[in-house]
Design a protein around this motif. Structure first.
Motif, PDB file in Angstrom:
ATOM      1  N   GLN A 100       0.818  -1.213   0.000  1.00  0.00           N
ATOM      2  CA  GLN A 100       0.000   0.000   0.000  1.00  0.00           C
ATOM      3  C   GLN A 100       0.850   1.261   0.000  1.00  0.00           C
ATOM      4  OE1 GLN A 100      -2.788  -0.464   3.245  1.00  0.00           O
ATOM      5  NE2 GLN A 100      -3.936  -2.075   2.195  1.00  0.00           N
ATOM      6  N   SER A 101       2.025   1.196   0.635  1.00  0.00           N
ATOM      7  CA  SER A 101       2.923   2.359   0.608  1.00  0.00           C
ATOM      8  C   SER A 101       3.471   2.618  -0.785  1.00  0.00           C
ATOM      9  CB  SER A 101       4.081   2.154   1.599  1.00  0.00           C
ATOM     10  OG  SER A 101       4.985   1.177   1.124  1.00  0.00           O
ATOM     11  N   ASN A 102       3.409   1.593  -1.650  1.00  0.00           N
ATOM     12  CA  ASN A 102       3.846   1.742  -3.041  1.00  0.00           C
ATOM     13  C   ASN A 102       2.667   1.889  -4.003  1.00  0.00           C
ATOM     14  OD1 ASN A 102       6.914   1.411  -3.217  1.00  0.00           O
ATOM     15  ND2 ASN A 102       6.352  -0.315  -1.907  1.00  0.00           N
ATOM     16  N   GLY A 103       1.491   2.189  -3.444  1.00  0.00           N
ATOM     17  CA  GLY A 103       0.333   2.435  -4.295  1.00  0.00           C
ATOM     18  C   GLY A 103      -0.374   1.183  -4.765  1.00  0.00           C
ATOM     19  N   GLY A 104      -0.126   0.057  -4.102  1.00  0.00           N
ATOM     20  CA  GLY A 104      -0.773  -1.185  -4.494  1.00  0.00           C
ATOM     21  C   GLY A 104      -2.239  -1.221  -4.103  1.00  0.00           C
ATOM     22  N   SER A 105      -2.998  -2.063  -4.804  1.00  0.00           N
ATOM     23  CA  SER A 105      -4.422  -2.205  -4.511  1.00  0.00           C
ATOM     24  C   SER A 105      -4.620  -3.031  -3.246  1.00  0.00           C
ATOM     25  CB  SER A 105      -5.111  -2.923  -5.683  1.00  0.00           C
ATOM     26  OG  SER A 105      -4.644  -4.271  -5.763  1.00  0.00           O
ATOM     27  N   ASP A 106      -5.848  -3.075  -2.768  1.00  0.00           N
ATOM     28  CA  ASP A 106      -6.178  -4.023  -1.708  1.00  0.00           C
ATOM     29  C   ASP A 106      -5.979  -5.440  -2.221  1.00  0.00           C
ATOM     30  OD1 ASP A 106      -6.898  -1.959  -0.018  1.00  0.00           O
ATOM     31  OD2 ASP A 106      -9.038  -2.068  -0.517  1.00  0.00           O
ATOM     32  N   PHE A 107      -5.617  -6.344  -1.321  1.00  0.00           N
ATOM     33  CA  PHE A 107      -5.394  -7.730  -1.721  1.00  0.00           C
ATOM     34  C   PHE A 107      -6.713  -8.383  -2.138  1.00  0.00           C
ATOM     35  CE2 PHE A 107      -1.265  -8.858   0.772  1.00  0.00           C
ATOM     36  CZ  PHE A 107      -0.575  -7.930   0.002  1.00  0.00           C
ATOM     37  N   GLN A 108      -6.653  -9.145  -3.220  1.00  0.00           N
ATOM     38  CA  GLN A 108      -7.738 -10.056  -3.575  1.00  0.00           C
ATOM     39  C   GLN A 108      -7.307 -11.447  -3.132  1.00  0.00           C
ATOM     40  OE1 GLN A 108      -9.631  -9.500  -7.497  1.00  0.00           O
ATOM     41  NE2 GLN A 108      -8.179  -7.821  -7.835  1.00  0.00           N
ATOM     42  N   TRP A 109      -8.078 -12.074  -2.259  1.00  0.00           N
ATOM     43  CA  TRP A 109      -7.630 -13.275  -1.574  1.00  0.00           C
ATOM     44  C   TRP A 109      -8.047 -14.560  -2.285  1.00  0.00           C
ATOM     45  CZ3 TRP A 109      -4.092 -12.657   1.960  1.00  0.00           C
ATOM     46  CH2 TRP A 109      -4.010 -11.433   2.640  1.00  0.00           C
ATOM     47  N   ALA A 110      -7.181 -15.563  -2.141  1.00  0.00           N
ATOM     48  CA  ALA A 110      -7.487 -16.934  -2.567  1.00  0.00           C
ATOM     49  C   ALA A 110      -7.165 -17.818  -1.365  1.00  0.00           C
ATOM     50  CB  ALA A 110      -6.653 -17.327  -3.777  1.00  0.00           C
ATOM     51  N   ARG A 111      -8.181 -18.093  -0.558  1.00  0.00           N
ATOM     52  CA  ARG A 111      -7.942 -18.775   0.720  1.00  0.00           C
ATOM     53  C   ARG A 111      -8.175 -20.282   0.641  1.00  0.00           C
ATOM     54  NH1 ARG A 111      -7.439 -14.968   4.783  1.00  0.00           N
ATOM     55  NH2 ARG A 111      -8.202 -12.871   4.281  1.00  0.00           N
ATOM     56  N   ASP A 112      -9.192 -20.721  -0.064  1.00  0.00           N
ATOM     57  CA  ASP A 112      -9.471 -22.165  -0.110  1.00  0.00           C
ATOM     58  C   ASP A 112      -8.606 -22.826  -1.169  1.00  0.00           C
ATOM     59  OD1 ASP A 112     -11.344 -22.579  -2.740  1.00  0.00           O
ATOM     60  OD2 ASP A 112     -11.710 -20.633  -1.780  1.00  0.00           O
ATOM     61  N   VAL A 113      -8.452 -24.146  -1.062  1.00  0.00           N
ATOM     62  CA  VAL A 113      -7.538 -24.895  -1.934  1.00  0.00           C
ATOM     63  C   VAL A 113      -7.923 -24.731  -3.403  1.00  0.00           C
ATOM     64  CG1 VAL A 113      -6.726 -27.199  -2.548  1.00  0.00           C
ATOM     65  CG2 VAL A 113      -6.961 -26.569  -0.143  1.00  0.00           C
ATOM     66  N   GLU A 114      -9.209 -24.815  -3.706  1.00  0.00           N
ATOM     67  CA  GLU A 114      -9.649 -24.745  -5.095  1.00  0.00           C
ATOM     68  C   GLU A 114      -9.302 -23.397  -5.726  1.00  0.00           C
ATOM     69  OE1 GLU A 114     -13.777 -25.056  -7.736  1.00  0.00           O
ATOM     70  OE2 GLU A 114     -13.762 -25.662  -5.618  1.00  0.00           O
ATOM     71  N   THR A 115      -9.535 -22.314  -4.994  1.00  0.00           N
ATOM     72  CA  THR A 115      -9.248 -20.982  -5.536  1.00  0.00           C
ATOM     73  C   THR A 115      -7.753 -20.769  -5.682  1.00  0.00           C
ATOM     74  OG1 THR A 115     -11.230 -20.189  -4.387  1.00  0.00           O
ATOM     75  CG2 THR A 115      -9.747 -18.526  -5.277  1.00  0.00           C
ATOM     76  N   ARG A 116      -6.988 -21.223  -4.672  1.00  0.00           N
ATOM     77  CA  ARG A 116      -5.528 -21.095  -4.765  1.00  0.00           C
ATOM     78  C   ARG A 116      -4.986 -21.883  -5.951  1.00  0.00           C
ATOM     79  NH1 ARG A 116      -2.654 -23.446  -1.522  1.00  0.00           N
ATOM     80  NH2 ARG A 116      -4.097 -24.427  -0.076  1.00  0.00           N
ATOM     81  N   ASN A 117      -5.458 -23.102  -6.131  1.00  0.00           N
ATOM     82  CA  ASN A 117      -4.986 -23.923  -7.248  1.00  0.00           C
ATOM     83  C   ASN A 117      -5.315 -23.288  -8.586  1.00  0.00           C
ATOM     84  OD1 ASN A 117      -3.946 -25.818  -5.506  1.00  0.00           O
ATOM     85  ND2 ASN A 117      -5.644 -27.262  -5.720  1.00  0.00           N
ATOM     86  N   ARG A 118      -6.490 -22.656  -8.677  1.00  0.00           N
ATOM     87  CA  ARG A 118      -6.869 -21.985  -9.923  1.00  0.00           C
ATOM     88  C   ARG A 118      -5.942 -20.808 -10.204  1.00  0.00           C
ATOM     89  NH1 ARG A 118     -11.901 -18.345 -11.131  1.00  0.00           N
ATOM     90  NH2 ARG A 118     -11.939 -18.397 -13.395  1.00  0.00           N
ATOM     91  N   LEU A 119      -5.602 -20.067  -9.153  1.00  0.00           N
ATOM     92  CA  LEU A 119      -4.704 -18.929  -9.305  1.00  0.00           C
ATOM     93  C   LEU A 119      -3.333 -19.374  -9.813  1.00  0.00           C
ATOM     94  CD1 LEU A 119      -3.948 -15.918  -8.781  1.00  0.00           C
ATOM     95  CD2 LEU A 119      -3.306 -16.626  -6.466  1.00  0.00           C
ATOM     96  N   TRP A 120      -2.767 -20.401  -9.175  1.00  0.00           N
ATOM     97  CA  TRP A 120      -1.412 -20.814  -9.542  1.00  0.00           C
ATOM     98  C   TRP A 120      -1.395 -21.603 -10.845  1.00  0.00           C
ATOM     99  CZ3 TRP A 120       2.103 -17.935  -7.793  1.00  0.00           C
ATOM    100  CH2 TRP A 120       1.951 -17.314  -6.556  1.00  0.00           C
ATOM    101  N   LYS A 121      -2.496 -22.259 -11.186  1.00  0.00           N
ATOM    102  CA  LYS A 121      -2.566 -22.891 -12.503  1.00  0.00           C
ATOM    103  C   LYS A 121      -2.522 -21.815 -13.588  1.00  0.00           C
ATOM    104  CE  LYS A 121      -5.019 -26.278 -15.306  1.00  0.00           C
ATOM    105  NZ  LYS A 121      -4.767 -25.569 -16.564  1.00  0.00           N
ATOM    106  N   ALA A 122      -3.218 -20.704 -13.340  1.00  0.00           N
ATOM    107  CA  ALA A 122      -3.173 -19.596 -14.302  1.00  0.00           C
ATOM    108  C   ALA A 122      -1.746 -19.085 -14.454  1.00  0.00           C
ATOM    109  CB  ALA A 122      -4.094 -18.478 -13.855  1.00  0.00           C
ATOM    110  N   ARG A 123      -1.018 -18.987 -13.352  1.00  0.00           N
ATOM    111  CA  ARG A 123       0.388 -18.549 -13.429  1.00  0.00           C
ATOM    112  C   ARG A 123       1.225 -19.558 -14.194  1.00  0.00           C
ATOM    113  NH1 ARG A 123       4.652 -18.450 -14.565  1.00  0.00           N
ATOM    114  NH2 ARG A 123       6.539 -17.753 -13.481  1.00  0.00           N
ATOM    115  N   HIS A 124       1.036 -20.846 -13.922  1.00  0.00           N
ATOM    116  CA  HIS A 124       1.827 -21.864 -14.606  1.00  0.00           C
ATOM    117  C   HIS A 124       1.447 -22.004 -16.079  1.00  0.00           C
ATOM    118  CE1 HIS A 124       3.951 -22.905 -11.081  1.00  0.00           C
ATOM    119  NE2 HIS A 124       3.004 -23.597 -10.488  1.00  0.00           N
ATOM    120  N   ASP A 125       0.244 -21.583 -16.429  1.00  0.00           N
ATOM    121  CA  ASP A 125      -0.188 -21.649 -17.827  1.00  0.00           C
ATOM    122  C   ASP A 125       0.202 -20.404 -18.610  1.00  0.00           C
ATOM    123  OD1 ASP A 125      -1.291 -24.136 -17.540  1.00  0.00           O
ATOM    124  OD2 ASP A 125      -3.350 -23.452 -17.308  1.00  0.00           O
ATOM    125  N   ALA A 126       1.071 -19.577 -18.048  1.00  0.00           N
ATOM    126  CA  ALA A 126       1.460 -18.326 -18.714  1.00  0.00           C
ATOM    127  C   ALA A 126       2.007 -18.574 -20.115  1.00  0.00           C
ATOM    128  CB  ALA A 126       2.489 -17.574 -17.859  1.00  0.00           C
TER     129      ALA A 126
END
Length: 492
Positions: A331-357
């Motif tokens: 936030q001190s660098n002007g970043g947005s509020d965090f969008q959270w991925a707390r459960d396993v399914e949401t986290r896996n979807r997030l990191w699959k998107a990163r790995h599918d870059a």
């Protein structure tokens, strides 16, 4: 046929591929004759269905995920145990046939191409998890075991192996290329997580780099042969077993996404988070071009701006401290509020998107090919090199996506280009050389994790200097005096 292996371990290669051809028709006449002369001996070692001359099989084993053209071997063999690997290597050594190790073919620098023909050793049939010591946090695996297969096997033990390059690569192949990935900022690379290796040398002799069956957490005994072979890219020997460090599965894991108005702000936040001593597990940077591609490919809806993907591991209390510190910095660098991925399914979807870059980048220009290169610099130089690289991409009129494991100073540039456009290919080549030399000028390296392979041999000399290259060459000559192990890679 050797009796030291169980036939039940074998994954049979279709006989239609094995019997397509009875002789070698490619390469030099002398080498073709040598291969023809040993085929019956190869079959006596690993069976008729463990030797393939089929064109499709040879082409499959002559190329990885890189932009380098296919360089098929003369023959592919499928050994089932170390005794067969050793016997096959002895034959190749006697007949001066090059040996090219092959795991899953997920490399990015042309490391599996048979530039001088020869024999590809496909190690996928050696797929056993041999020794698990949960009380000692270590395991020994054969080269056909992939990281996902190992973590699936470990699921009920409370342990995991965290090194994650994205692709479901073979663990021995990951050792051979000194792979790392998204978790390296906290858990280290393969170089820090390999405890021992079983290696078959070019003459067929078998060595154990830390001593047979030895697995101490540390040692000060003799030369560090283990780390000599980690990152050697198959140029010194065939890795047939690796003993790995394991870790306890964290009590809690939570991921977050944070967007920024500029590349500088996102990378400055990364450096400050690490300087604050936050034991962050993953911190990945995606520029606005990359996040747009990931949104489209993975059906996400994040703001199209420079972005950090973050992950925190630990107890509930420690996570709270880590998150509070990190949020304050972003936030001190002007970043947005965090969008959270707390459960396993949401986290896996997030990191699959990163790995599918890689695939997301390719999808932005249908019919074109992706080319990836990586560099690594000291953390303090990271903001400067990413900003300069972005400017270079624009000036070079290239479609480029920047994504990286910025927590350890490593980032990738994924370029999508038309392979029939010679001018564009030339501009990509010049850009990648400038990027590598930019990293070297900032006290970094021309490759943080992809390896040298075919594409960065001359850059390696610039990086370490002629004296160090001579030492490397002397080691190569001592271990592989006939230059049979994956010739043409790393050293010019």
């Amino acid at each position: 046929m050797l009796s030291g292996c169980s036939a039940g371990l074998r994954l049979l290669v279709p006989r239609c591929c094995v019997l397509l051809s009875r002789s070698v028709t490619s390469g030099s006449p002398g080498r073709a004759a040598a291969v023809d002369g040993v085929l019956s001996a190869f079959r006596s070692i690993c069976g008729d269905d463990g030797v393939s001359l089929g064109e499709a099989v040879r082409e499959q084993h002559g190329k990885d995920e890189s932009f380098h053209r296919c360089r098929p071997p003369d023959v592919v063999v499928f050994p089932r145990c170390v005794e067969e690997v050793s016997a096959l290597a002895k034959l190749c050594h006697r007949h001066r046939l090059p040996i090219i190790p092959f795991g899953t073919g997920t490399g990015l620098e042309g490391g599996v191409g048979a530039v001088k023909g020869g024999v590809c050793f496909s190690l996928r049939n050696m797929d056993q998890i041999l020794d698990l010591h949960p009380e000692d946090f270590d395991v020994t695996v054969e080269p056909g075991v992939t990281r996902k297969a190992l973590n699936s096997y470990l699921r009920e033990t409370g342990l995991w192996f965290p090194v994650d390059p994205g692709a479901d690569a073979s663990l021995c192949g990951m050792a051979a290329t000194s792979a790392s990935g998204t978790n390296a900022v906290r858990y280290g690379t393969m170089r820090e997580n390999v405890m021992n290796l079983e290696v078959v040398l070019a003459d067929g002799s078998i060595i154990h780099t830390a001593g047979k069956n030895r697995r101490p957490r540390k040692t000060a005994a003799g030369y560090n042969l283990t780390n000599l072979f980690v990152g050697s890219e198959g140029t010194l020997g065939l890795i047939t077993k690796t003993t790995l460090r394991l870790y306890g599965v964290p009590e809690e894991m939570v991921s977050a996404v944070c967007s920024f108005s500029s590349v500088q702000a996102a990378v400055d936040s990364t450096v400050q988070i690490l300087q604050a001593g936050v034991p962050i597990a993953r911190i990945e940077f995606l520029d606005e071009v990359m996040i747009d591609a990931c949104n489209r490919f993975s059906s996400l809806s994040y703001p199209v701006s420079p972005t950090l993907f973050l992950e925190f591991h630990g107890s509930e209390r420690s996570l709270e401290e880590q998150v509070n510190t990190t949020e304050g910095i972003t936030q001190s660098n002007g970043g947005s509020d965090f969008q959270w991925a707390r459960d396993v399914e949401t986290r896996n979807r997030l990191w699959k998107a990163r790995h599918d870059a890689w695939y997301a980048a390719q999808a932005m220009r249908p019919g074109c090919k992706a080319y990836a290169t990586d560099v690594c610099v000291p953390l303090s130089r990271l903001p400067q090199i990413i900003v300069e690289t972005k400017e270079d991409l624009i000036e070079s009129r290239l479609t480029g996506h920047i994504v990286g494991h910025v927590g350890d100073g490593n980032f990738h540039c994924l370029m999508v280009m038309d392979p029939s456009d010679q001018d564009e290919l030339h501009r990509v080549h010049l850009f990648t050389e400038r990027l590598a030399r930019r990293a070297l000028a900032m006290d970094g390296t021309c490759t943080g994790e992809h390896g040298v392979g075919l594409g960065k041999r001359s850059l390696l000399c610039e990086e370490v200097g002629p004296s160090a290259i001579q030492v490397m060459q002397s080691l190569k000559d001592a271990i592989d005096p006939k230059n049979l192990m994956n010739p043409g890679k790393i050293l010019v």
